[in-house]
Design an enzyme around this catalytic site. Sequence first.
Site, short mmCIF file in Angstrom:
data_model
loop_
_atom_site.label_atom_id
_atom_site.label_comp_id
_atom_site.label_asym_id
_atom_site.label_seq_id
_atom_site.Cartn_x
_atom_site.Cartn_y
_atom_site.Cartn_z
N SER A 1 0.95 -1.08 -0.02
CA SER A 1 -0.12 0.00 -0.04
C SER A 1 0.83 1.46 -0.12
O SER A 1 0.14 2.25 -0.15
CB SER A 1 -1.09 0.02 1.14
N LYS B 1 -6.81 4.21 8.42
CA LYS B 1 -5.97 4.99 7.97
C LYS B 1 -6.30 6.82 7.85
O LYS B 1 -5.48 7.53 8.19
CB LYS B 1 -5.57 4.48 6.50
CA CA Z 1 -0.25 -2.67 3.38
#
Ligand code: CA
Lengths: 188, 188, 188, 188, 188, 188
Positions: free
Chosen positions: A95, A138
């Site tokens: 990511s 996040k």
């Molecule tokens: Ca990740």
Amino acid sequence: PSTLSEVSKVPGVVTGLAWTSVGGDILFIESILSKGKGTLTMTGNLGNVMKESATIALEYIKAHYEELGISAEDLENKNIHVHVPEGATPKDGPSAGIAMLTSMVSSYKNKSVKPHLAMTGEITLRGKVLPVGGIKEKLLAATRAGIKEVILCEANRKDVEEINKDYLKHLKVNYVSKMSEVVDLAIV
Amino acid sequence: PSTLSEVSKVPGVVTGLAWTSVGGDILFIESILSKGKGTLTMTGNLGNVMKESATIALEYIKAHYEELGISAEDLENKNIHVHVPEGATPKDGPSAGIAMLTSMVSSYKNKSVKPHLAMTGEITLRGKVLPVGGIKEKLLAATRAGIKEVILCEANRKDVEEINKDYLKHLKVNYVSKMSEVVDLAIV
Amino acid sequence: PSTLSEVSKVPGVVTGLAWTSVGGDILFIESILSKGKGTLTMTGNLGNVMKESATIALEYIKAHYEELGISAEDLENKNIHVHVPEGATPKDGPSAGIAMLTSMVSSYKNKSVKPHLAMTGEITLRGKVLPVGGIKEKLLAATRAGIKEVILCEANRKDVEEINKDYLKHLKVNYVSKMSEVVDLAIV
Amino acid sequence: PSTLSEVSKVPGVVTGLAWTSVGGDILFIESILSKGKGTLTMTGNLGNVMKESATIALEYIKAHYEELGISAEDLENKNIHVHVPEGATPKDGPSAGIAMLTSMVSSYKNKSVKPHLAMTGEITLRGKVLPVGGIKEKLLAATRAGIKEVILCEANRKDVEEINKDYLKHLKVNYVSKMSEVVDLAIV
Amino acid sequence: PSTLSEVSKVPGVVTGLAWTSVGGDILFIESILSKGKGTLTMTGNLGNVMKESATIALEYIKAHYEELGISAEDLENKNIHVHVPEGATPKDGPSAGIAMLTSMVSSYKNKSVKPHLAMTGEITLRGKVLPVGGIKEKLLAATRAGIKEVILCEANRKDVEEINKDYLKHLKVNYVSKMSEVVDLAIV
Amino acid sequence: PSTLSEVSKVPGVVTGLAWTSVGGDILFIESILSKGKGTLTMTGNLGNVMKESATIALEYIKAHYEELGISAEDLENKNIHVHVPEGATPKDGPSAGIAMLTSMVSSYKNKSVKPHLAMTGEITLRGKVLPVGGIKEKLLAATRAGIKEVILCEANRKDVEEINKDYLKHLKVNYVSKMSEVVDLAIV
Ligand SMILES: [Ca+2]
Ligand SMILES: [Ca+2]
Ligand SMILES: [Ca+2]
Ligand SMILES: [Ca+2]
Ligand SMILES: [Ca+2]
Ligand SMILES: [Ca+2]
Ligand SMILES: [Ca+2]
Ligand SMILES: [Ca+2]
Ligand SMILES: [Ca+2]
Ligand SMILES: [Ca+2]
Ligand SMILES: [Ca+2]
Ligand SMILES: [Ca+2]
């Protein structure tokens, strides 16, 4: 906070978003150029998948340097080092891909990244941005850290829409599907 | 003690502070140049994170050699070897980062480090100093070993303020947030 | 015994002292030069810490070849191979460091080492000699093997003083704190 | 047997003696040269200690090529490959050392080894031959295989003297302490 | 079957015989040349012993290219890649050795291998062929697959003689003891 | 779906079919060229067998570049990077072989692959296509994803014939036995 404002002046520094066992967190991606032969070095206690993200980012840049406005000479005559601080913490997963790409482009162009901006998304070799997990955690971490604007994959829009809007009212969310959009939004 | 005074005359030798299972300890970081092609060798039974600190330090130096007053020719035509003595003891973690950077700068400039000084802190590629753990144990070990002055990360100030002031009355504590401050304090 | 006298005529051969699970023992460090590009090869079933000792010794030599009276050309145009016989026995630890350094200097200078001499001590990159363990067992093994003289770290003096003097009456013990003293005592 | 006679005409082929969990056995060491840059390749399912024996043998040859009558040009411009047949069987230990050295010398000199001869012993870098284990089992295997003559380390003489003389009456045993004696006995 | 006839026209393709936990099987060895510097690449999920067979085969070819009628220039200026299809199946052992050698010679000479021929045997560096296991299972698999002729080591003759003759009446068995015989039989 | 149409315009992108523990899935193979020395890099959390498929594909291309209409200069002066997105998922097995070959040919020829086409099959070095498992699951996944046409190995025809015809009525199935047929069908 002052930490984040300060960051924004240094080329090669990008804020990423991580999803760990204890919740969301921000992390920094740093890159730096030095005289060399075009080699890539990676540090920060990175797992293999995260190292692959850096390799993919550099290959993409080498194949598209003209559109990106990067000098072919720098690609050949500079080494690039990518570091993700807090070496005591192992880090892995795809990511951080778009943050790594942005960090490298920022270093090669010697232009800093927009302040108060964070991003998360997997990159592919053909320039697509893929969705990633842990979006809610996040984004909450991003707002806690003073982030004003984020870049996410278009395919993560549905994850944002499930979050209570009150939590995100001071956060601008940009959705992208291609790497070129990330670079256009981040390096201004 | 004589050991520490003697140390201070040799370029490349820096006192670090370690935090082990049996308490705090001082350790030495040594570096040395030899004719070569700019390669970095590391010894001392070092774990991967500690080796990464040396890599980050060298990359930072290569990108900032001019401000640091280091010769581009030495970076290209000398190898640098970094050693942390007591090979029987495995060592790891990022907290020797600023000591490694200081040791390398000291070797490249052929200038010794200020005597009776110790330091602990993680380094990042963009020149920031990050806080580390075990501050209380490290400072007690430093005073026991005759250290008069230490360099810590600004973000470790709160850890020092929790320690009984009597223990630290003969110790000057410098707080920094950037590598350049470390070098300015240590190499005079 | 004849074995040890014979040894003393061949450059590159040094007697070390080892401390194993079944007591002390002597071991030989051998080194040899051949035409090449300055590479270092190590054999003898050596662990990583013992291999690091050889690396440190060679880096020290490369940085101090002038004081040691070693030719810069030999360092560049000869390979050096270090071997510790009895390949069936795994060997590790830093205590062969000063013997490795002495063996290499002996090979580069093409001068043999003083006969009936053994040594044990860790080396550091800045030229210090560090103390090692198992001193009593090592010295008893040395006398059994006909060794007349040993080199130890100054910091191991206290370990010798604890041994019954009768055991050591035919053994001269030299205490050193720097590598240069080792070389001066061993290569005459 | 015809197998052994045939062997003796091909340079680079030497008979060694192995001691395995099921008794003694003979094994062959083969080496071959090809155009190249002096590299050493090893095959035959060899463990690290056995590979080190080949490395030591080649280093010894490079340092003593003149006494051995080997051409410096061949050492530089030929690769050498060492193989120990029966790839399905893992092999390790230092006792094939003198057979490896002899095989390599035989290849570089393009001279075959004396027929009906076998050997076992560890080599050291300074040219010494060290004793090895399993002497009784190895010698019985040698006689079973039609070997007429063996080379052993002088320090293994005591192991031979413990064997019933009737078993060895058709076997000539040579004792050596240096590599040069091995080469003199084997390559005639 | 058509598969096997078709095979015979392509240089570099050789039929080997494998002995697996579920009985005998045929396998193909393929090799191909491309412009390069003489390097060897191996694929097909091969274990170390099987990879060593390819290394031995290439070294043998490099040392005997003249007798084999192979161009020294091709050895230097072409890379060779050896593949054993069915990547999902791990493969190991030395018994594909003579098939690997034959495949490589076929590629370097650009001559196809005799059709309906299969082979199994270990190779040694000096050009000997060694016996292998599973002969009965391998020969039954060969006849099932339409193989008309096989090459085996002379020392495997006794294993063939133990098999019921009816099973093998359409199979010609060639016994060899040297690699050169294999090449003479296979490449016509 | 728009995702698949979009894909078809970018050279180097090929749709493969995977068979996982949770059923069939489509996956993308991407490749990209950059200035270099002909090296191959692979990313995407690939196992060794899948990496071998990429190696085989590149070797096949190097040996057949003329028939494929690929420039010898590009093979020498461009690096090729192969990536399989979704880095978080480990991938292995040989069945992506023909998709990897097609992706590389597409990149070297700078021609995109036919849209709405997917493929699965192992490749061999001599240009054969081998059958793979999970055909039913893979074809169902293909139709779900909007694929109109697939390429399979001739030897997988029997697996297709066992599937209920209703499931496949909008899917054209091409059977091939050689790589050249794959390229002819896919790059038009
Ligand atoms: Ca990740
Ligand atoms: Ca954090
Ligand atoms: Ca200590
Ligand atoms: Ca630490
Ligand atoms: Ca011993
Ligand atoms: Ca030790
Ligand atoms: Ca045997
Ligand atoms: Ca042995
Ligand atoms: Ca099969
Ligand atoms: Ca086998
Ligand atoms: Ca998927
Ligand atoms: Ca598969």
